[in-house]
Design a protein around this motif. Structure first.
Motif, short mmCIF file in Angstrom:
data_model
loop_
_atom_site.label_atom_id
_atom_site.label_comp_id
_atom_site.label_asym_id
_atom_site.label_seq_id
_atom_site.Cartn_x
_atom_site.Cartn_y
_atom_site.Cartn_z
N GLU A 56 0.84 -1.19 0.00
CA GLU A 56 0.00 0.00 0.00
C GLU A 56 0.87 1.24 0.00
O GLU A 56 1.93 1.27 0.65
CB GLU A 56 -0.92 0.02 1.23
N TYR A 57 0.41 2.26 -0.73
CA TYR A 57 1.18 3.48 -0.90
C TYR A 57 0.30 4.71 -0.70
O TYR A 57 -0.88 4.70 -1.05
CB TYR A 57 1.78 3.57 -2.31
N LEU A 58 0.91 5.77 -0.20
CA LEU A 58 0.31 7.09 -0.19
C LEU A 58 1.14 7.92 -1.16
O LEU A 58 2.37 7.95 -1.05
CB LEU A 58 0.36 7.71 1.20
N LEU A 59 0.49 8.55 -2.10
CA LEU A 59 1.17 9.38 -3.09
C LEU A 59 0.58 10.78 -3.02
O LEU A 59 -0.64 10.94 -3.03
CB LEU A 59 0.99 8.79 -4.48
N ALA A 60 1.44 11.78 -2.94
CA ALA A 60 0.99 13.16 -2.82
C ALA A 60 0.70 13.72 -4.21
O ALA A 60 1.59 14.21 -4.89
CB ALA A 60 2.04 14.00 -2.11
N ALA A 61 -0.55 13.64 -4.62
CA ALA A 61 -0.94 14.06 -5.97
C ALA A 61 -0.68 15.55 -6.21
O ALA A 61 -0.34 15.95 -7.32
CB ALA A 61 -2.41 13.73 -6.23
N TYR A 62 -0.81 16.37 -5.17
CA TYR A 62 -0.62 17.81 -5.33
C TYR A 62 0.83 18.25 -5.14
O TYR A 62 1.13 19.42 -5.06
CB TYR A 62 -1.52 18.57 -4.36
N GLY A 63 1.74 17.29 -5.04
CA GLY A 63 3.14 17.64 -4.89
C GLY A 63 3.60 17.54 -3.45
O GLY A 63 3.08 16.73 -2.68
N ASP A 64 4.57 18.34 -3.08
CA ASP A 64 5.17 18.28 -1.76
C ASP A 64 4.27 18.98 -0.74
O ASP A 64 4.52 20.09 -0.30
CB ASP A 64 6.56 18.93 -1.80
N THR A 65 3.23 18.28 -0.36
CA THR A 65 2.19 18.80 0.53
C THR A 65 2.66 18.83 1.97
O THR A 65 3.69 18.23 2.33
CB THR A 65 0.94 17.92 0.45
N GLU A 66 1.89 19.51 2.82
CA GLU A 66 2.20 19.52 4.25
C GLU A 66 2.14 18.11 4.82
O GLU A 66 2.99 17.72 5.62
CB GLU A 66 1.26 20.46 5.01
N TRP A 67 1.13 17.31 4.39
CA TRP A 67 1.04 15.96 4.95
C TRP A 67 2.25 15.13 4.54
O TRP A 67 2.73 14.30 5.34
CB TRP A 67 -0.29 15.27 4.63
N SER A 68 2.76 15.31 3.33
CA SER A 68 3.92 14.52 2.92
C SER A 68 5.17 14.94 3.69
O SER A 68 5.98 14.11 4.08
CB SER A 68 4.15 14.61 1.40
N ARG A 69 5.31 16.23 3.96
CA ARG A 69 6.44 16.70 4.76
C ARG A 69 6.35 16.18 6.20
O ARG A 69 7.35 15.78 6.79
CB ARG A 69 6.49 18.23 4.77
N ASN A 70 5.14 16.21 6.75
CA ASN A 70 4.94 15.70 8.11
C ASN A 70 5.21 14.20 8.18
O ASN A 70 5.85 13.71 9.12
CB ASN A 70 3.53 16.01 8.60
N LEU A 71 4.74 13.45 7.19
CA LEU A 71 4.94 12.01 7.17
C LEU A 71 6.42 11.68 6.98
O LEU A 71 6.94 10.75 7.60
CB LEU A 71 4.09 11.36 6.08
N ARG A 72 7.12 12.44 6.15
CA ARG A 72 8.56 12.25 5.96
C ARG A 72 9.28 12.41 7.30
O ARG A 72 10.21 11.66 7.61
CB ARG A 72 9.08 13.26 4.94
N ALA A 73 8.86 13.38 8.10
CA ALA A 73 9.51 13.63 9.39
C ALA A 73 9.14 12.59 10.44
O ALA A 73 10.00 12.13 11.20
CB ALA A 73 9.15 15.03 9.89
N SER A 74 7.87 12.20 10.51
CA SER A 74 7.41 11.31 11.58
C SER A 74 7.57 9.83 11.26
O SER A 74 7.68 9.02 12.17
CB SER A 74 5.95 11.59 11.91
N LYS A 75 7.50 9.48 9.97
CA LYS A 75 7.61 8.09 9.52
C LYS A 75 6.50 7.19 10.05
O LYS A 75 6.61 5.97 10.03
CB LYS A 75 8.98 7.50 9.86
N SER A 76 5.41 7.81 10.53
CA SER A 76 4.27 7.02 11.00
C SER A 76 3.02 7.89 11.02
O SER A 76 3.11 9.11 10.94
CB SER A 76 4.53 6.45 12.39
N GLY A 77 1.88 7.24 11.11
CA GLY A 77 0.62 7.98 11.15
C GLY A 77 -0.54 7.04 11.39
O GLY A 77 -0.35 5.88 11.81
N ARG A 78 -1.74 7.55 11.13
CA ARG A 78 -2.97 6.78 11.29
C ARG A 78 -3.83 6.96 10.04
O ARG A 78 -3.89 8.05 9.48
CB ARG A 78 -3.78 7.28 12.48
N LEU A 79 -4.49 5.90 9.65
CA LEU A 79 -5.48 5.95 8.58
C LEU A 79 -6.81 5.53 9.16
O LEU A 79 -6.90 4.49 9.83
CB LEU A 79 -5.12 4.98 7.44
#
Length: 141
Positions: A56-79
């Motif tokens: 499973e993948y999350l892809l940032a369709a709108y580019g380097d979004t805030e959520w992608s930057r946050n996920l890059r930093a935290s390396k974890s999250g919730r769905l």
């Protein structure tokens, strides 16, 4: 470090689209929650999870979004999807995998509002951060 582009979503997509999409397409659209890079406060946004090649993948369709930057930093999250909250870990995908993931994302979700237009406006796969996610736990929402 390379510069990634960001395309601000249209007003309707930002304000109404994500909320409505989770109601209209609950099998496709999930709620992603990620701790903020600076405050640690949880931030949420609607996303489509791509199932490709058994992962499973999350892809940032709108580019380097805030959520992608946050996920890059935290390396974890919730769905939150289908009434369940899933904890996950994330690994950012390397540049070599991005074109294939972008093509799969367009094939799967290209008919959703604004997706194809976004990829037309940001055609370079390097502009779309992608993360392979692994669910580590789940529970009722």
């Amino acid at each position: 470090m390379s510069t990634r582009n960001y395309l601000r979503p249209p007003w309707a997509a930002r304000v109404i689209g994500g909320r409505m999409a989770r109601l209209v397409k609950p099998k496709v659209v999930s709620l992603l929650s990620v701790p903020g890079r600076t405050t640690g406060a949880w931030r949420s946004t609607s996303v489509a999870v791509l199932d490709h090649g058994g992962a499973e993948y999350l892809l940032a369709a709108y580019g380097d979004t805030e959520w992608s930057r946050n996920l890059r930093a935290s390396k974890s999250g919730r769905l939150t999807r289908r009434g369940r909250v899933e904890q996950f870990t994330a690994v950012e995908v390397g540049p070599a995998e991005l074109p294939e993931l972008m093509a799969a994302y367009l094939k799967e979700f290209g008919k959703l509002p604004n997706v194809a237009k976004t990829f037309d406006a940001l055609p370079d796969p390097a502009d779309h951060p992608a993360f392979r996610i692994t669910v580590t736990g789940s529970g009722r929402a």
